[in-house]
Design a protein around this motif. Structure first.
Motif, PDB file in Angstrom:
ATOM      1  N   UNK B  52       0.810  -1.217   0.000  1.00  0.00           N
ATOM      2  CA  UNK B  52       0.000   0.000   0.000  1.00  0.00           C
ATOM      3  C   UNK B  52       0.841   1.263   0.000  1.00  0.00           C
ATOM      4  N   UNK B  53       2.144   1.106  -0.318  1.00  0.00           N
ATOM      5  CA  UNK B  53       3.027   2.259  -0.400  1.00  0.00           C
ATOM      6  C   UNK B  53       3.329   2.640  -1.831  1.00  0.00           C
ATOM      7  N   UNK B  54       3.488   3.936  -2.096  1.00  0.00           N
ATOM      8  CA  UNK B  54       3.807   4.428  -3.433  1.00  0.00           C
ATOM      9  C   UNK B  54       5.301   4.280  -3.696  1.00  0.00           C
ATOM     10  N   UNK B  55       5.638   3.602  -4.797  1.00  0.00           N
ATOM     11  CA  UNK B  55       7.037   3.434  -5.187  1.00  0.00           C
ATOM     12  C   UNK B  55       7.454   4.523  -6.164  1.00  0.00           C
ATOM     13  N   UNK B  56       6.588   4.799  -7.133  1.00  0.00           N
ATOM     14  CA  UNK B  56       6.899   5.816  -8.139  1.00  0.00           C
ATOM     15  C   UNK B  56       5.620   6.496  -8.595  1.00  0.00           C
ATOM     16  N   UNK B  57       5.603   7.816  -8.505  1.00  0.00           N
ATOM     17  CA  UNK B  57       4.472   8.593  -9.034  1.00  0.00           C
ATOM     18  C   UNK B  57       4.979   9.823  -9.767  1.00  0.00           C
ATOM     19  N   UNK B  58       6.178   9.705 -10.328  1.00  0.00           N
ATOM     20  CA  UNK B  58       6.822  10.855 -10.948  1.00  0.00           C
ATOM     21  C   UNK B  58       6.078  11.379 -12.177  1.00  0.00           C
ATOM     22  N   UNK B  59       5.280  10.547 -12.836  1.00  0.00           N
ATOM     23  CA  UNK B  59       4.563  10.982 -14.027  1.00  0.00           C
ATOM     24  C   UNK B  59       3.074  11.188 -13.764  1.00  0.00           C
ATOM     25  N   UNK B  60       2.697  11.211 -12.523  1.00  0.00           N
ATOM     26  CA  UNK B  60       1.289  11.445 -12.173  1.00  0.00           C
ATOM     27  C   UNK B  60       1.053  12.955 -12.068  1.00  0.00           C
ATOM     28  N   UNK B  61       0.118  13.501 -12.831  1.00  0.00           N
ATOM     29  CA  UNK B  61      -0.182  14.957 -12.718  1.00  0.00           C
ATOM     30  C   UNK B  61      -0.926  15.219 -11.406  1.00  0.00           C
ATOM     31  N   UNK B  62      -0.161  15.508 -10.397  1.00  0.00           N
ATOM     32  CA  UNK B  62      -0.708  15.509  -9.045  1.00  0.00           C
ATOM     33  C   UNK B  62      -1.693  16.659  -8.782  1.00  0.00           C
TER      34      UNK B  62
END
Lengths: 113, 115
Positions: B52-62
């Motif tokens: 349930x942890x985020x590893x990579x969200x670098x391309x997510x338009x937050x």
């Protein structure tokens, strides 16, 4: 940064002939390479992968791929194409086993009867 | 073994509205991915979860996209507010841990049309 190139948007082949779908990659670290197939209106399906070991890997539906480190390529091949092989094929690479793969743009394979 | 489930399969919304997608991965798969696939392109990773942890969200338009994975199983991806360029197929995939079993299993996708 890792990247994948699929230089052909479309490959046309006659049924019964051999087919090749090309893929080249760029990574730092050891490459983990994958091929997936996408049929119309369906999700991607795993075909085969190279993690380590023999450079020639065999996968589903008679497909195989050859890992060539010097040419940084992982071309998909099949000795005898079927009309039912017509689909969209994606190559993907993960550099160093990060579990974060990068996909190519895809190549449309059309097998003519 | 049941595959990756996604819902809805299709969604049409107007720009500036919000939308949510749901994914249920294969039982026991620790890693879950959300991809955006625009017509004529390959899947682009939006976010990757390990349990349930985020590893990579670098391309997510937050500024407009958010995602969560509840108790390390199901996941939801939300867009608020939607833009025309968000029209795409949103793919969920899961993968077991371990390099020997490393391959992704994809759901059928949700086709989003923003008008």
């Amino acid at each position: 940064a890792q990247s994948v190139a699929q230089p052909e948007d479309q490959v046309n082949v006659a049924e019964g002939n051999p087919l090749t779908v090309k893929c080249t990659y760029s990574v730092s670290g050891n490459p983990y390479l994958f091929w997936y197939v996408q049929y119309p209106n369906r999700g991607l399906q795993f075909l085969l992968k190279y993690i380590t070991g023999d450079n020639l890997v065999k996968g589903s539906y008679g497909f195989e791929a050859e890992f060539n480190k010097s040419q940084t390529s992982f071309h998909l091949k099949k000795p005898s194409a079927l009309v039912s092989d017509s689909a969209l094929y994606f190559c993907a690479v993960d550099g160093g086993g990060s579990y974060i793969p990068t996909f190519g743009r895809g190549t449309s394979l059309i097998v003519h009867p | 073994e049941a595959g990756v489930a996604q819902s809805p399969r299709y969604k049409i919304i107007e720009k500036r509205q919000s939308v949510a997608f749901w994914c249920n991965p294969i039982s026991g798969h620790a890693t879950l991915y959300w991809y955006q696939q625009i017509l004529g392109q390959g899947p682009k990773l939006l976010i990757q979860f390990q349990n349930n942890g985020v590893v990579d969200d670098s391309q997510l338009p937050k500024d407009r996209f958010s995602a969560e994975r509840l108790k390390g199983v199901d996941s939801t991806l939300k867009i608020q507010p939607a833009k025309l360029e968000d029209s795409a197929v949103y793919l969920c995939a899961s993968s077991p841990q371990g390099l020997s079993t490393y391959e992704q299993y994809f759901g059928p996708g949700t086709r989003l049309t923003v008008t």
